[in-house]
Design a protein around this motif. Structure first.
Motif, PDB file in Angstrom:
ATOM      1  N   GLU A  47       0.852  -1.194   0.000  1.00  0.00           N
ATOM      2  CA  GLU A  47       0.000   0.000   0.000  1.00  0.00           C
ATOM      3  C   GLU A  47       0.880   1.233   0.000  1.00  0.00           C
ATOM      4  OE1 GLU A  47      -2.251   0.306   3.619  1.00  0.00           O
ATOM      5  OE2 GLU A  47      -2.949  -1.729   3.475  1.00  0.00           O
ATOM      6  N   GLN A  48       0.304   2.327  -0.430  1.00  0.00           N
ATOM      7  CA  GLN A  48       1.014   3.586  -0.344  1.00  0.00           C
ATOM      8  C   GLN A  48       1.302   3.872   1.125  1.00  0.00           C
ATOM      9  OE1 GLN A  48      -0.933   6.785  -2.385  1.00  0.00           O
ATOM     10  NE2 GLN A  48      -1.072   5.643  -4.277  1.00  0.00           N
ATOM     11  N   GLY A  49       2.461   4.454   1.386  1.00  0.00           N
ATOM     12  CA  GLY A  49       2.831   4.785   2.748  1.00  0.00           C
ATOM     13  C   GLY A  49       3.651   3.716   3.453  1.00  0.00           C
ATOM     14  N   ARG A  50       3.693   2.517   2.904  1.00  0.00           N
ATOM     15  CA  ARG A  50       4.499   1.457   3.503  1.00  0.00           C
ATOM     16  C   ARG A  50       5.970   1.667   3.142  1.00  0.00           C
ATOM     17  NH1 ARG A  50       1.725  -2.751   6.471  1.00  0.00           N
ATOM     18  NH2 ARG A  50      -0.442  -2.517   5.888  1.00  0.00           N
ATOM     19  N   LYS A  51       6.846   1.205   4.011  1.00  0.00           N
ATOM     20  CA  LYS A  51       8.283   1.381   3.793  1.00  0.00           C
ATOM     21  C   LYS A  51       8.737   0.700   2.513  1.00  0.00           C
ATOM     22  CE  LYS A  51      12.343   2.844   4.932  1.00  0.00           C
ATOM     23  NZ  LYS A  51      12.667   4.233   4.663  1.00  0.00           N
ATOM     24  N   LYS A  52       8.230  -0.511   2.238  1.00  0.00           N
ATOM     25  CA  LYS A  52       8.672  -1.201   1.021  1.00  0.00           C
ATOM     26  C   LYS A  52       8.268  -0.428  -0.228  1.00  0.00           C
ATOM     27  CE  LYS A  52       4.845  -4.364   1.245  1.00  0.00           C
ATOM     28  NZ  LYS A  52       4.451  -5.616   1.769  1.00  0.00           N
ATOM     29  N   THR A  53       7.106   0.217  -0.212  1.00  0.00           N
ATOM     30  CA  THR A  53       6.679   1.033  -1.354  1.00  0.00           C
ATOM     31  C   THR A  53       7.645   2.194  -1.547  1.00  0.00           C
ATOM     32  OG1 THR A  53       4.383   0.470  -0.878  1.00  0.00           O
ATOM     33  CG2 THR A  53       4.752   2.332  -2.332  1.00  0.00           C
ATOM     34  N   GLU A  54       7.977   2.852  -0.464  1.00  0.00           N
ATOM     35  CA  GLU A  54       8.934   3.969  -0.512  1.00  0.00           C
ATOM     36  C   GLU A  54      10.294   3.482  -1.029  1.00  0.00           C
ATOM     37  OE1 GLU A  54      11.334   6.506   2.826  1.00  0.00           O
ATOM     38  OE2 GLU A  54       9.210   6.105   3.226  1.00  0.00           O
ATOM     39  N   ASN A  55      10.746   2.329  -0.510  1.00  0.00           N
ATOM     40  CA  ASN A  55      12.034   1.778  -0.938  1.00  0.00           C
ATOM     41  C   ASN A  55      12.053   1.490  -2.437  1.00  0.00           C
ATOM     42  OD1 ASN A  55      12.662   1.774   1.785  1.00  0.00           O
ATOM     43  ND2 ASN A  55      12.486  -0.430   2.027  1.00  0.00           N
ATOM     44  N   ILE A  56      10.988   0.879  -2.947  1.00  0.00           N
ATOM     45  CA  ILE A  56      10.922   0.511  -4.368  1.00  0.00           C
ATOM     46  C   ILE A  56      10.885   1.754  -5.246  1.00  0.00           C
ATOM     47  CG2 ILE A  56       9.499  -0.605  -6.135  1.00  0.00           C
ATOM     48  CD1 ILE A  56       8.679  -2.634  -3.901  1.00  0.00           C
ATOM     49  N   ARG A  57      10.186   2.780  -4.801  1.00  0.00           N
ATOM     50  CA  ARG A  57      10.146   4.023  -5.582  1.00  0.00           C
ATOM     51  C   ARG A  57      11.525   4.676  -5.658  1.00  0.00           C
ATOM     52  NH1 ARG A  57       4.317   5.505  -3.677  1.00  0.00           N
ATOM     53  NH2 ARG A  57       3.197   4.677  -5.473  1.00  0.00           N
ATOM     54  N   LYS A  58      12.269   4.614  -4.549  1.00  0.00           N
ATOM     55  CA  LYS A  58      13.613   5.199  -4.535  1.00  0.00           C
ATOM     56  C   LYS A  58      14.604   4.359  -5.318  1.00  0.00           C
ATOM     57  CE  LYS A  58      13.663   6.589   0.113  1.00  0.00           C
ATOM     58  NZ  LYS A  58      14.427   6.860   1.318  1.00  0.00           N
ATOM     59  N   GLU A  59      14.494   3.026  -5.203  1.00  0.00           N
ATOM     60  CA  GLU A  59      15.418   2.092  -5.844  1.00  0.00           C
ATOM     61  C   GLU A  59      14.626   0.900  -6.372  1.00  0.00           C
ATOM     62  OE1 GLU A  59      17.797   0.361  -7.700  1.00  0.00           O
ATOM     63  OE2 GLU A  59      18.982   1.840  -6.605  1.00  0.00           O
ATOM     64  N   PRO A  60      14.257   0.932  -7.675  1.00  0.00           N
ATOM     65  CA  PRO A  60      13.400  -0.120  -8.232  1.00  0.00           C
ATOM     66  C   PRO A  60      14.073  -1.483  -8.417  1.00  0.00           C
ATOM     67  CG  PRO A  60      13.959   1.468  -9.918  1.00  0.00           C
ATOM     68  CD  PRO A  60      14.504   2.000  -8.621  1.00  0.00           C
ATOM     69  N   ASN A  61      15.381  -1.565  -8.249  1.00  0.00           N
ATOM     70  CA  ASN A  61      16.056  -2.863  -8.341  1.00  0.00           C
ATOM     71  C   ASN A  61      15.862  -3.605  -7.029  1.00  0.00           C
ATOM     72  OD1 ASN A  61      17.245  -2.532 -10.967  1.00  0.00           O
ATOM     73  ND2 ASN A  61      18.521  -0.969 -10.018  1.00  0.00           N
ATOM     74  N   VAL A  62      15.162  -4.733  -7.076  1.00  0.00           N
ATOM     75  CA  VAL A  62      14.844  -5.521  -5.900  1.00  0.00           C
ATOM     76  C   VAL A  62      15.266  -6.958  -6.123  1.00  0.00           C
ATOM     77  CG1 VAL A  62      12.877  -4.058  -5.303  1.00  0.00           C
ATOM     78  CG2 VAL A  62      12.506  -6.126  -6.644  1.00  0.00           C
ATOM     79  N   SER A  63      15.259  -7.734  -5.061  1.00  0.00           N
ATOM     80  CA  SER A  63      15.483  -9.171  -5.154  1.00  0.00           C
ATOM     81  C   SER A  63      14.189  -9.857  -4.747  1.00  0.00           C
ATOM     82  CB  SER A  63      16.626  -9.578  -4.212  1.00  0.00           C
ATOM     83  OG  SER A  63      16.755 -10.985  -4.199  1.00  0.00           O
ATOM     84  N   LEU A  64      13.774 -10.854  -5.532  1.00  0.00           N
ATOM     85  CA  LEU A  64      12.528 -11.553  -5.270  1.00  0.00           C
ATOM     86  C   LEU A  64      12.786 -13.058  -5.341  1.00  0.00           C
ATOM     87  CD1 LEU A  64       9.388 -11.105  -4.910  1.00  0.00           C
ATOM     88  CD2 LEU A  64       9.249 -11.562  -7.355  1.00  0.00           C
ATOM     89  N   VAL A  65      12.477 -13.761  -4.245  1.00  0.00           N
ATOM     90  CA  VAL A  65      12.619 -15.209  -4.200  1.00  0.00           C
ATOM     91  C   VAL A  65      11.232 -15.783  -3.996  1.00  0.00           C
ATOM     92  CG1 VAL A  65      13.629 -17.184  -2.986  1.00  0.00           C
ATOM     93  CG2 VAL A  65      14.930 -15.042  -3.217  1.00  0.00           C
ATOM     94  N   ILE A  66      10.821 -16.664  -4.897  1.00  0.00           N
ATOM     95  CA  ILE A  66       9.485 -17.282  -4.804  1.00  0.00           C
ATOM     96  C   ILE A  66       9.662 -18.724  -4.340  1.00  0.00           C
ATOM     97  CG2 ILE A  66       7.436 -17.969  -6.109  1.00  0.00           C
ATOM     98  CD1 ILE A  66       8.017 -15.552  -7.948  1.00  0.00           C
TER      99      ILE A  66
END
Length: 67
Positions: A47-66
């Protein structure tokens, strides 16, 4: 990115993911969450306002493990 049928099958069986986002140059934040897909796009819950949302907006390169 083309999602493989094997990955789609895993997600269809209620897979979860670990999403790592970058807070700054020294700190990584990890999130355990559900994952889904639509076509060839991975969908995660936030959701908007969550830390992960803020982090992704600042740095869109993420790691995702499914799993």
């Amino acid at each position: 990115m083309q999602l493989t049928n094997k990955l789609k099958e895993a997600i269809d069986k209620n897979a979860f993911c670990a999403l790592a986002t970058k807070i700054d140059n020294k700190v990584i934040q990890n999130h355990l969450m559900w994952v889904d897909y639509k076509g060839n796009k991975i969908i995660i819950n936030t959701e908007q306002g969550r830390k992960k949302t803020e982090n992704i907006r600042k740095e869109p390169n993420v790691s995702l493990v499914i799993f």
